[in-house]
Design a protein around this motif. Structure first.
Motif, PDB file in Angstrom:
ATOM      1  N   MET A 210       3.726   2.977  -2.165  1.00 17.96           N
ATOM      2  CA  MET A 210       3.144   2.451  -1.002  1.00 17.96           C
ATOM      3  C   MET A 210       2.975   3.868   0.075  1.00 17.96           C
ATOM      4  SD  MET A 210       5.366   0.255   2.052  1.00 17.96           S
ATOM      5  CE  MET A 210       5.786  -0.906   0.879  1.00 17.96           C
ATOM      6  N   THR A 211       1.939   3.867   0.501  1.00 21.78           N
ATOM      7  CA  THR A 211       1.468   5.016   1.457  1.00 21.78           C
ATOM      8  C   THR A 211       1.891   4.508   2.744  1.00 21.78           C
ATOM      9  OG1 THR A 211      -0.733   4.001   1.836  1.00 21.78           O
ATOM     10  CG2 THR A 211      -0.485   5.954   0.154  1.00 21.78           C
ATOM     11  N   LEU A 212       2.508   5.493   3.577  1.00 18.18           N
ATOM     12  CA  LEU A 212       2.975   5.451   4.839  1.00 18.18           C
ATOM     13  C   LEU A 212       2.347   6.283   5.995  1.00 18.18           C
ATOM     14  CD1 LEU A 212       6.857   5.913   3.414  1.00 18.18           C
ATOM     15  CD2 LEU A 212       5.637   3.856   3.768  1.00 18.18           C
ATOM     16  N   GLY A 213       0.955   6.661   5.645  1.00 19.42           N
ATOM     17  CA  GLY A 213       0.284   7.360   6.629  1.00 19.42           C
ATOM     18  C   GLY A 213       1.005   8.845   6.898  1.00 19.42           C
ATOM     19  N   ALA A 214       1.308   9.078   8.176  1.00 20.32           N
ATOM     20  CA  ALA A 214       1.751  10.353   8.528  1.00 20.32           C
ATOM     21  C   ALA A 214       3.202  10.685   8.051  1.00 20.32           C
ATOM     22  CB  ALA A 214       1.574  10.528  10.244  1.00 20.32           C
ATOM     23  N   GLU A 215       3.907   9.378   7.627  1.00 16.92           N
ATOM     24  CA  GLU A 215       5.272   9.630   7.211  1.00 16.92           C
ATOM     25  C   GLU A 215       5.328   9.808   5.818  1.00 16.92           C
ATOM     26  OE1 GLU A 215       7.521   6.310   8.458  1.00 16.92           O
ATOM     27  OE2 GLU A 215       6.706   6.503  10.847  1.00 16.92           O
ATOM     28  N   GLY A 216       4.109   9.811   5.011  1.00 23.03           N
ATOM     29  CA  GLY A 216       4.118  10.283   3.503  1.00 23.03           C
ATOM     30  C   GLY A 216       4.016   9.145   2.649  1.00 23.03           C
ATOM     31  N   ALA A 217       4.897   8.987   1.745  1.00 28.16           N
ATOM     32  CA  ALA A 217       4.627   7.778   0.683  1.00 28.16           C
ATOM     33  C   ALA A 217       5.894   7.637  -0.314  1.00 28.16           C
ATOM     34  CB  ALA A 217       3.419   8.120  -0.370  1.00 28.16           C
ATOM     35  N   LEU A 218       5.846   6.533  -0.792  1.00 28.29           N
ATOM     36  CA  LEU A 218       7.056   6.087  -1.590  1.00 28.29           C
ATOM     37  C   LEU A 218       6.857   5.382  -2.889  1.00 28.29           C
ATOM     38  CD1 LEU A 218       7.805   2.753  -1.370  1.00 28.29           C
ATOM     39  CD2 LEU A 218       8.761   3.631   0.870  1.00 28.29           C
ATOM     40  N   LEU A 219       7.456   5.583  -3.730  1.00 24.58           N
ATOM     41  CA  LEU A 219       7.410   4.858  -5.088  1.00 24.58           C
ATOM     42  C   LEU A 219       8.791   3.942  -5.206  1.00 24.58           C
ATOM     43  CD1 LEU A 219       6.064   6.037  -8.463  1.00 24.58           C
ATOM     44  CD2 LEU A 219       8.413   5.233  -8.464  1.00 24.58           C
ATOM     45  N   SER A 220       8.785   2.873  -5.857  1.00 24.39           N
ATOM     46  CA  SER A 220       9.692   2.036  -6.065  1.00 24.39           C
ATOM     47  C   SER A 220       9.445   1.204  -7.128  1.00 24.39           C
ATOM     48  CB  SER A 220       9.933   1.007  -4.704  1.00 24.39           C
ATOM     49  OG  SER A 220      11.049   0.203  -4.931  1.00 24.39           O
ATOM     50  N   SER A 221      10.570   0.986  -8.056  1.00 25.36           N
ATOM     51  CA  SER A 221      10.496   0.217  -9.237  1.00 25.36           C
ATOM     52  C   SER A 221      11.857  -0.236  -9.615  1.00 25.36           C
ATOM     53  CB  SER A 221       9.864   1.063 -10.508  1.00 25.36           C
ATOM     54  OG  SER A 221      11.041   1.918 -10.847  1.00 25.36           O
ATOM     55  N   SER A 222      12.152  -0.872 -10.501  1.00 29.18           N
ATOM     56  CA  SER A 222      13.425  -1.570 -10.883  1.00 29.18           C
ATOM     57  C   SER A 222      14.443  -0.320 -11.348  1.00 29.18           C
ATOM     58  CB  SER A 222      13.185  -2.390 -12.229  1.00 29.18           C
ATOM     59  OG  SER A 222      12.741  -1.903 -13.242  1.00 29.18           O
ATOM     60  N   SER A 223      13.886   0.699 -11.429  1.00 29.23           N
ATOM     61  CA  SER A 223      14.678   1.793 -12.154  1.00 29.23           C
ATOM     62  C   SER A 223      14.801   3.195 -10.962  1.00 29.23           C
ATOM     63  CB  SER A 223      14.303   2.268 -13.437  1.00 29.23           C
ATOM     64  OG  SER A 223      12.932   2.728 -13.512  1.00 29.23           O
ATOM     65  N   GLU A 224      13.895   3.099  -9.933  1.00 24.06           N
ATOM     66  CA  GLU A 224      13.870   4.305  -9.429  1.00 24.06           C
ATOM     67  C   GLU A 224      13.249   4.066  -7.952  1.00 24.06           C
ATOM     68  OE1 GLU A 224      11.587   7.557 -10.681  1.00 24.06           O
ATOM     69  OE2 GLU A 224       9.934   6.364 -11.607  1.00 24.06           O
ATOM     70  N   HIS A 225      13.665   4.839  -6.826  1.00 29.41           N
ATOM     71  CA  HIS A 225      13.041   4.749  -5.578  1.00 29.41           C
ATOM     72  C   HIS A 225      12.887   6.340  -5.042  1.00 29.41           C
ATOM     73  CE1 HIS A 225      12.255   2.862  -1.816  1.00 29.41           C
ATOM     74  NE2 HIS A 225      12.793   3.981  -1.286  1.00 29.41           N
ATOM     75  N   ILE A 226      11.768   6.581  -4.823  1.00 25.17           N
ATOM     76  CA  ILE A 226      11.396   7.930  -4.466  1.00 25.17           C
ATOM     77  C   ILE A 226      10.580   7.820  -2.796  1.00 25.17           C
ATOM     78  CG2 ILE A 226      10.226  10.246  -5.009  1.00 25.17           C
ATOM     79  CD1 ILE A 226      10.337   9.047  -7.830  1.00 25.17           C
ATOM     80  N   ARG A 227      11.019   8.674  -2.132  1.00 22.56           N
ATOM     81  CA  ARG A 227      10.106   8.918  -0.859  1.00 22.56           C
ATOM     82  C   ARG A 227      10.055  10.418  -0.625  1.00 22.56           C
ATOM     83  NH1 ARG A 227      10.676   5.256   4.510  1.00 22.56           N
ATOM     84  NH2 ARG A 227       9.340   6.515   5.962  1.00 22.56           N
ATOM     85  N   LEU A 228       8.846  10.671  -0.141  1.00 21.63           N
ATOM     86  CA  LEU A 228       8.514  11.937   0.042  1.00 21.63           C
ATOM     87  C   LEU A 228       7.639  12.047   1.615  1.00 21.63           C
ATOM     88  CD1 LEU A 228       7.390  13.426  -3.461  1.00 21.63           C
ATOM     89  CD2 LEU A 228       9.498  13.618  -2.145  1.00 21.63           C
ATOM     90  N   PRO A 229       7.786  13.079   2.195  1.00 22.11           N
ATOM     91  CA  PRO A 229       7.254  13.138   3.662  1.00 22.11           C
ATOM     92  C   PRO A 229       5.662  13.728   3.417  1.00 22.11           C
ATOM     93  CG  PRO A 229       8.273  15.078   3.302  1.00 22.11           C
ATOM     94  CD  PRO A 229       8.840  14.112   1.937  1.00 22.11           C
ATOM     95  N   ALA A 230       4.813  13.275   4.292  1.00 22.66           N
ATOM     96  CA  ALA A 230       3.669  14.077   4.430  1.00 22.66           C
ATOM     97  C   ALA A 230       3.758  15.323   4.799  1.00 22.66           C
ATOM     98  CB  ALA A 230       3.006  13.309   5.593  1.00 22.66           C
ATOM     99  N   LYS A 231       2.463  16.077   4.556  1.00 24.52           N
ATOM    100  CA  LYS A 231       2.152  17.508   4.776  1.00 24.52           C
ATOM    101  C   LYS A 231       1.835  17.721   6.095  1.00 24.52           C
ATOM    102  CE  LYS A 231       2.958  18.018   0.326  1.00 24.52           C
ATOM    103  NZ  LYS A 231       4.355  18.751  -0.197  1.00 24.52           N
ATOM    104  N   PRO A 232       2.253  18.840   6.963  1.00 24.72           N
ATOM    105  CA  PRO A 232       1.906  18.785   8.325  1.00 24.72           C
ATOM    106  C   PRO A 232       0.600  19.382   8.320  1.00 24.72           C
ATOM    107  CG  PRO A 232       3.464  20.621   7.654  1.00 24.72           C
ATOM    108  CD  PRO A 232       3.338  19.625   6.478  1.00 24.72           C
ATOM    109  N   VAL A 233      -0.521  18.775   8.692  1.00 23.14           N
ATOM    110  CA  VAL A 233      -1.835  19.096   8.891  1.00 23.14           C
ATOM    111  C   VAL A 233      -2.440  18.495  10.077  1.00 23.14           C
ATOM    112  CG1 VAL A 233      -2.212  19.377   6.177  1.00 23.14           C
ATOM    113  CG2 VAL A 233      -2.734  17.286   7.455  1.00 23.14           C
ATOM    114  N   LYS A 234      -3.533  18.915  10.600  1.00 25.48           N
ATOM    115  CA  LYS A 234      -4.332  18.400  11.825  1.00 25.48           C
ATOM    116  C   LYS A 234      -5.487  17.515  11.204  1.00 25.48           C
ATOM    117  CE  LYS A 234      -7.038  19.797  16.015  1.00 25.48           C
ATOM    118  NZ  LYS A 234      -6.328  18.581  16.560  1.00 25.48           N
TER     119      LYS A 234
END
Length: 291
Positions: A210-234
């Motif tokens: 799932m992409t979260l726009g300015a908040e980054g993105a996440l990955l979710s499955s039955s075995s893992e959950h990862i969330r990473l922030p967006a990069k600070p850009v203009k």
């Protein structure tokens, strides 16, 4: 391992405007760019620039042969792109001063595919290869069915989201790409967080990204959950950023990167894309992302 991208090809007319046109208003655009677009074409270019072998399945009007030349120059295999009498798909895109976009889409040649032609293209794939799909073409259900019979992995980006998506055999999808709005629509809820829970339960064998726009993105499955922030850009133009993300994420998985590393690489690539104008012209090369 290779990718067949069954995807839309559009001619994008991108207008820079002070604000989106309101009902009844006539607005003068500040600039016009005419470039190759379509979620399918964008994602094929992103895959190629990320360093994987991609063949594009699509159709365009006979008068638009420059599109094939452009894709070929970007290392996309165009042998399954058909020249037809129907008008090519196209989009009218408004980009305002805050880099948001508004898009009017006409499907054209992206909506004329036969079941037989789809199956013929997928039959060339080997077990373990990938089929990439978006929701701008007809025959998505036929493609998923043929891929499963062939033992091919399926990645699906259901954009634009339509009611028909929920009736597709999504249990057969290996990798599902959605933004927050698409996830909520698919799950039948107003909450992105609740949508994540519902979709994880409903499609337990599918990896959800799932992409979260300015908040980054996440990955979710039955075995893992990862969330990473967006990069600070203009940001100057968000058109094509999601397609850049999809292409670089799938390429990274194919190249053997972990889910977390793939997520980070895709976020980085899309962060570069939003600092540039246009859809396909904004997609970075792998070396730029690495740097």
């Amino acid at each position: 391992m290779k990718v067949l991208n069954f995807g839309s090809i559009n001619i994008d007319k991108v207008y820079q405007v002070s604000h989106f046109v309101r009902p009844g208003e006539t607005l003068s655009a500040e600039k016009l760019d005419v470039v190759l677009g379509g979620k399918g074409a964008n994602q094929s270019i992103a895959l190629a620039r990320a360093g994987v072998q991609v063949k594009h399945f699509g159709a365009i009007n006979r008068s638009d042969g420059w599109i094939i030349d452009y894709l070929a120059e970007n290392q996309v295999d165009t042998s399954w792109i058909e020249l037809v009498d129907s008008p090519s798909g196209h989009a009218i895109i408004q980009v305002d001063q805050s880099a948001e976009n508004s898009i009017l889409l006409f499907g054209g040649a992206n909506r004329i595919f036969s079941r037989e032609r789809i199956r013929a293209a997928i039959s060339e794939l080997d077990t373990g290869d990938w089929l990439l799909l978006q929701n701008e073409c007809n025959g998505i259900d036929w493609a998923i069915e043929a891929a499963r019979e062939q033992g091919v992995n399926v990645a699906f980006n259901p954009a634009p989201m339509t009611p028909e998506v929920s009736r597709l055999p999504l249990d057969d999808i290996d990798l599902l790409f959605v933004n927050q709005i698409e996830a909520a629509d698919l799950a039948g809820t107003d909450s992105a967080q609740e949508a994540l829970r519902i979709l994880n339960e409903r499609y337990a064998e599918t990896t959800l990204v799932m992409t979260l726009g300015a908040e980054g993105a996440l990955l979710s499955s039955s075995s893992e959950h990862i969330r990473l922030p967006a990069k600070p850009v203009k940001a100057v133009d968000t058109t094509g950023a999601g397609d850049t993300f999809v292409g670089f994420f799938l390429a990274s998985i194919i190249q053997g990167l972990s889910h977390e590393a793939s997520l980070n690489r895709a976020i980085t690539a899309s962060s570069i894309a939003v600092t540039r104008h246009g859809a396909s012209p904004s997609i970075p090369y792998s070396t730029e992302v690495t740097e």
